[in-house]
Design a protein around this motif. Structure first.
Motif, PDB file in Angstrom:
ATOM      1  N   GLU A 184       0.880  -1.173   0.000  1.00 40.81           N
ATOM      2  CA  GLU A 184       0.000   0.000   0.000  1.00 40.81           C
ATOM      3  C   GLU A 184       0.916   1.222   0.000  1.00 40.81           C
ATOM      4  N   LEU A 185       1.065   1.865  -1.144  1.00 40.21           N
ATOM      5  CA  LEU A 185       2.108   2.870  -1.319  1.00 40.21           C
ATOM      6  C   LEU A 185       1.971   4.042  -0.351  1.00 40.21           C
ATOM      7  N   ASN A 186       0.757   4.346   0.057  1.00 38.58           N
ATOM      8  CA  ASN A 186       0.565   5.454   0.994  1.00 38.58           C
ATOM      9  C   ASN A 186       0.863   5.072   2.435  1.00 38.58           C
ATOM     10  N   LEU A 187       1.081   3.790   2.683  1.00 37.28           N
ATOM     11  CA  LEU A 187       1.316   3.321   4.053  1.00 37.28           C
ATOM     12  C   LEU A 187       2.695   2.703   4.257  1.00 37.28           C
ATOM     13  N   MET A 188       3.399   2.394   3.185  1.00 39.39           N
ATOM     14  CA  MET A 188       4.635   1.625   3.303  1.00 39.39           C
ATOM     15  C   MET A 188       5.677   2.302   4.194  1.00 39.39           C
ATOM     16  N   HIS A 189       5.706   3.623   4.189  1.00 43.29           N
ATOM     17  CA  HIS A 189       6.723   4.325   4.966  1.00 43.29           C
ATOM     18  C   HIS A 189       6.481   4.223   6.473  1.00 43.29           C
ATOM     19  N   ARG A 190       5.269   3.812   6.877  1.00 45.54           N
ATOM     20  CA  ARG A 190       4.981   3.671   8.304  1.00 45.54           C
ATOM     21  C   ARG A 190       4.448   2.270   8.637  1.00 45.54           C
ATOM     22  N   ASP A 191       4.773   1.324   7.806  1.00 47.31           N
ATOM     23  CA  ASP A 191       4.320  -0.059   7.979  1.00 47.31           C
ATOM     24  C   ASP A 191       5.341  -0.814   8.830  1.00 47.31           C
ATOM     25  N   ILE A 192       4.911  -1.336   9.965  1.00 44.60           N
ATOM     26  CA  ILE A 192       5.823  -2.078  10.843  1.00 44.60           C
ATOM     27  C   ILE A 192       5.465  -3.561  10.923  1.00 44.60           C
ATOM     28  N   VAL A 193       4.600  -4.026  10.007  1.00 44.87           N
ATOM     29  CA  VAL A 193       4.121  -5.402  10.132  1.00 44.87           C
ATOM     30  C   VAL A 193       4.444  -6.267   8.916  1.00 44.87           C
ATOM     31  N   ASN A 194       4.693  -5.685   7.752  1.00 50.90           N
ATOM     32  CA  ASN A 194       4.911  -6.482   6.542  1.00 50.90           C
ATOM     33  C   ASN A 194       6.389  -6.637   6.192  1.00 50.90           C
ATOM     34  N   LEU A 195       6.949  -5.653   5.501  1.00 49.65           N
ATOM     35  CA  LEU A 195       8.313  -5.789   4.972  1.00 49.65           C
ATOM     36  C   LEU A 195       9.387  -5.429   5.982  1.00 49.65           C
ATOM     37  N   ARG A 196       9.096  -4.513   6.879  1.00 49.32           N
ATOM     38  CA  ARG A 196      10.137  -4.058   7.791  1.00 49.32           C
ATOM     39  C   ARG A 196      10.641  -5.152   8.738  1.00 49.32           C
ATOM     40  N   PRO A 197       9.765  -5.954   9.357  1.00 48.21           N
ATOM     41  CA  PRO A 197      10.265  -7.009  10.245  1.00 48.21           C
ATOM     42  C   PRO A 197      11.108  -8.061   9.532  1.00 48.21           C
ATOM     43  N   VAL A 198      10.671  -8.523   8.358  1.00 54.00           N
ATOM     44  CA  VAL A 198      11.432  -9.561   7.661  1.00 54.00           C
ATOM     45  C   VAL A 198      12.743  -9.004   7.123  1.00 54.00           C
ATOM     46  N   SER A 199      12.730  -7.738   6.737  1.00 57.88           N
ATOM     47  CA  SER A 199      13.975  -7.101   6.313  1.00 57.88           C
ATOM     48  C   SER A 199      14.928  -6.963   7.495  1.00 57.88           C
ATOM     49  N   TYR A 200      14.408  -6.586   8.649  1.00 54.18           N
ATOM     50  CA  TYR A 200      15.226  -6.433   9.854  1.00 54.18           C
ATOM     51  C   TYR A 200      15.910  -7.751  10.223  1.00 54.18           C
ATOM     52  N   LEU A 201      15.178  -8.857  10.076  1.00 54.95           N
ATOM     53  CA  LEU A 201      15.728 -10.171  10.430  1.00 54.95           C
ATOM     54  C   LEU A 201      16.474 -10.826   9.275  1.00 54.95           C
ATOM     55  N   GLN A 202      16.514 -10.152   8.119  1.00 56.86           N
ATOM     56  CA  GLN A 202      17.144 -10.702   6.913  1.00 56.86           C
ATOM     57  C   GLN A 202      16.578 -12.083   6.590  1.00 56.86           C
ATOM     58  N   GLY A 203      15.240 -12.162   6.663  1.00 57.53           N
ATOM     59  CA  GLY A 203      14.572 -13.427   6.407  1.00 57.53           C
ATOM     60  C   GLY A 203      14.055 -13.516   4.983  1.00 57.53           C
ATOM     61  N   ARG A 204      13.121 -14.418   4.777  1.00 58.69           N
ATOM     62  CA  ARG A 204      12.525 -14.644   3.462  1.00 58.69           C
ATOM     63  C   ARG A 204      11.017 -14.462   3.582  1.00 58.69           C
ATOM     64  N   TRP A 205      10.349 -14.351   2.419  1.00 55.90           N
ATOM     65  CA  TRP A 205       8.905 -14.155   2.463  1.00 55.90           C
ATOM     66  C   TRP A 205       8.170 -15.036   1.470  1.00 55.90           C
ATOM     67  N   LEU A 206       6.928 -15.342   1.807  1.00 57.96           N
ATOM     68  CA  LEU A 206       5.979 -16.031   0.931  1.00 57.96           C
ATOM     69  C   LEU A 206       4.854 -15.056   0.596  1.00 57.96           C
ATOM     70  N   LEU A 207       4.294 -15.197  -0.600  1.00 55.56           N
ATOM     71  CA  LEU A 207       3.167 -14.362  -1.011  1.00 55.56           C
ATOM     72  C   LEU A 207       1.954 -15.255  -1.257  1.00 55.56           C
ATOM     73  N   VAL A 208       0.818 -14.913  -0.651  1.00 54.82           N
ATOM     74  CA  VAL A 208      -0.407 -15.676  -0.849  1.00 54.82           C
ATOM     75  C   VAL A 208      -1.470 -14.759  -1.447  1.00 54.82           C
ATOM     76  N   GLY A 209      -2.161 -15.264  -2.486  1.00 55.47           N
ATOM     77  CA  GLY A 209      -3.203 -14.501  -3.156  1.00 55.47           C
ATOM     78  C   GLY A 209      -4.518 -15.250  -3.129  1.00 55.47           C
ATOM     79  N   ASP A 210      -5.608 -14.516  -3.161  1.00 56.68           N
ATOM     80  CA  ASP A 210      -6.953 -15.073  -3.057  1.00 56.68           C
ATOM     81  C   ASP A 210      -7.596 -15.136  -4.442  1.00 56.68           C
ATOM     82  N   ILE A 211      -7.674 -16.347  -5.026  1.00 55.67           N
ATOM     83  CA  ILE A 211      -8.243 -16.496  -6.361  1.00 55.67           C
ATOM     84  C   ILE A 211      -9.749 -16.259  -6.354  1.00 55.67           C
ATOM     85  N   GLU A 212     -10.382 -16.401  -5.192  1.00 56.55           N
ATOM     86  CA  GLU A 212     -11.832 -16.217  -5.090  1.00 56.55           C
ATOM     87  C   GLU A 212     -12.240 -14.782  -5.430  1.00 56.55           C
ATOM     88  N   ARG A 213     -11.345 -13.830  -5.212  1.00 55.97           N
ATOM     89  CA  ARG A 213     -11.634 -12.434  -5.512  1.00 55.97           C
ATOM     90  C   ARG A 213     -11.550 -12.136  -7.009  1.00 55.97           C
TER      91      ARG A 213
END
Length: 488
Positions: free
Chosen positions: A138-167
């Motif tokens: 969410e481009l308007n929120l990314m600079h203050r987002d502490i739940v998505n990319l910032r924690p995994v970046s801080y821990l130098q971890g990896r990520w999975l992406l899940v999408g909802d085909i029902e939508r």
């Protein structure tokens, strides 16, 4: 410690489901795994053994991982109370109600709390599963987002992406999300999971080649079919799926869907039994065939009580009780059943002095201090874990008459708790209906002859659910990228 963040292309894409299933799967592999969500927004919360408050999803994920829930699994919890306000719960401790703009002024201070908790997890588990929130881009929120990319970046971890085909639009969901993730974090992607497929999976057999063509650097792990029997409780504040339609078949148990509904999972144990169906209702007409009426928890008790009157539900509930339908109030619903509710400053939502429904001779007075505790509930010969999360103290009304016809509902830590009278029950205990004996008692009050109780406990069913979720994931997904990263 390795870290995997489960990100979604949107709210309700399946992040909580996949985090729970992945935790259960890793637990089966003998891995010391724990769940984590920096910031959650939900009125469905759980009380830890220490008396802290966290999101229900993290509690379920903890159980799936073979752990007891802890406040460090969800350091920041926001509980919406209406009018753009939310109560801030920090490390399990309820703080003030604040507007969104004020909350974001404190985001860097909150991140420091989150970072400190993340450091603490390094020595406590082998794998930390980081559940995201909404969309990570969410481009308007990314600079203050502490739940998505910032924690995994801080821990130098990896990520999975899940999408909802029902939508619909699953390819656009996945491609758009991936390409909006900062280029420095794109290489950390372990894979893409398509979720909630209904129907013939053969119709989606060519999906892999399309994803490979357009997302060559993000492995396509597969598609999960939707199975209604494998859906743990939903807590997404933007999602009504958990209460959208009737569950089960048989006589109707009407649960009032408040505008500020909280802890809707109290209805879930009824899924174990036969001969009854849980239906969430919002109109007086929906109560005409109800055999039981339940007023669940509320994050704005006075506001939701006013809504009961505005919609005509308050009158319909009283009339149903007069014709013999049992009424149960849990937490905020218990408070509404009383004579008076007094909230001088609005600590529980709206302020005011309001007359209750008058079905129980009790008065509730709200104060800033919040009651949060786990208890051992006892009813007849059955004991089980339950918990309290509420503002306000409830006591017998001074003007109450016929005291002798009322008695405590049950025992909590050996002390009398709640109140019951003529086909009306009130309690502060969430988890009331996890007791099969309690469910059987209210069905006896309701005279529901078709009711058939389950022979299994709620806890046994939940453990099997987590194992079945893990098996579904293993059956339909290519988990090799995860195995390689974790060296399994």
């Amino acid at each position: 410690m390795k870290a995997i963040s489960i990100l979604g292309t949107s709210s309700n894409a399946g992040k909580s489901w996949l985090t729970t299933a992945l935790g259960a799967w890793l637990y089966r592999q003998g891995v010391k795994v724990a769940p984590f969500k920096s910031q959650n927004m939900s009125n469905n919360s759980y009380v830890t053994l220490e008396g802290g408050e966290i999101g229900r999803a993290q509690a379920a994920q903890a159980f799936a991982c073979g752990l007891q829930p802890q406040v460090e699994m969800n350091p920041v919890l926001l509980k919406p109370s209406g009018h753009g306000m939310s109560q801030l719960v920090l490390l399990g401790d309820a703080k003030e109600h604040i507007p969104a703009r004020e909350y974001y002024r404190h985001i860097e201070a909150l991140w420091q709390v989150v970072a400190e908790i993340l450091e603490g997890w390094r020595s406590r588990c082998d794998v930390l599963l980081l559940e995201g929130a909404g969309s990570p881009v969410e481009l308007n929120l990314m600079h203050r987002d502490i739940v998505n990319l910032r924690p995994v970046s801080y821990l130098q971890g990896r990520w999975l992406l899940v999408g909802d085909i029902e939508r619909g639009g699953i390819f656009a969901q996945a491609l758009g999300t991936y390409h909006l993730i900062p280029p420095t974090l794109q290489p950390a992607g372990l894979g893409l999971v398509v979720n909630k497929f209904r129907g013939d999976l053969g119709l989606f057999a060519e999906a892999g080649q399309y994803f490979q063509q357009h997302l060559p650097k993000l492995p396509y792990l597969g598609t999960l079919p939707y199975q209604g029997s494998l859906q743990p409780e939903s807590e997404d504040s933007l999602c009504r799926d958990a209460e959208e339609s009737a569950t089960g078949t048989g006589e109707m148990l009407a649960w009032i869907r408040f505008p500020h509904l909280s802890n809707s999972q109290d209805s879930q144990p009824w899924r174990l039994d036969e001969g009854v169906q849980v239906k969430w209702v919002e109109t007086p007409q929906a109560l005409e065939k109800a055999r039981l009426i339940v007023l669940p928890g509320s994050k704005n008790t006075l506001g939701d009580l006013a809504w009961l009157r505005e919609t005509g539900l308050a009158t319909a509930i009283i009339e149903a009780h007069q014709r013999g339908v049992p009424v149960v109030g849990i937490c905020g619903g218990y408070q509404m059943l009383g004579d008076w509710l007094l909230d001088a400053t609005g600590v529980a939502g709206d302020a005011g002095r309001v007359r209750g429904l008058g079905l129980l001779p009790v008065t509730t007075e709200f104060a800033p201090q919040k009651s949060v505790r786990q208890v051992l509930a006892q009813w007849q010969n059955q004991s089980w874990q339950a918990y309290e999360i509420h503002m306000g103290q409830t006591s017998r009304s001074p003007q109450a008459q016929d005291e002798a016809v009322y008695e405590p509902l049950l025992l909590a830590n050996g002390m009398a708790e709640g109140l019951r009278g003529d086909r009306v029950l009130g309690t502060y205990l969430h988890g009331l209906f996890e007791s099969g004996a309690m469910r059987g008692y209210v069905m006896e009050l309701a005279g529901v002859e078709s009711y058939q109780p389950s022979g299994e406990s709620w806890q046994e069913v939940q453990r099997r659910l987590y194992d079945d979720m893990a098996q579904l994931m293993e059956d339909y997904l290519d988990l090799m990228p995860i195995r390689r990263y974790l060296q399994l």
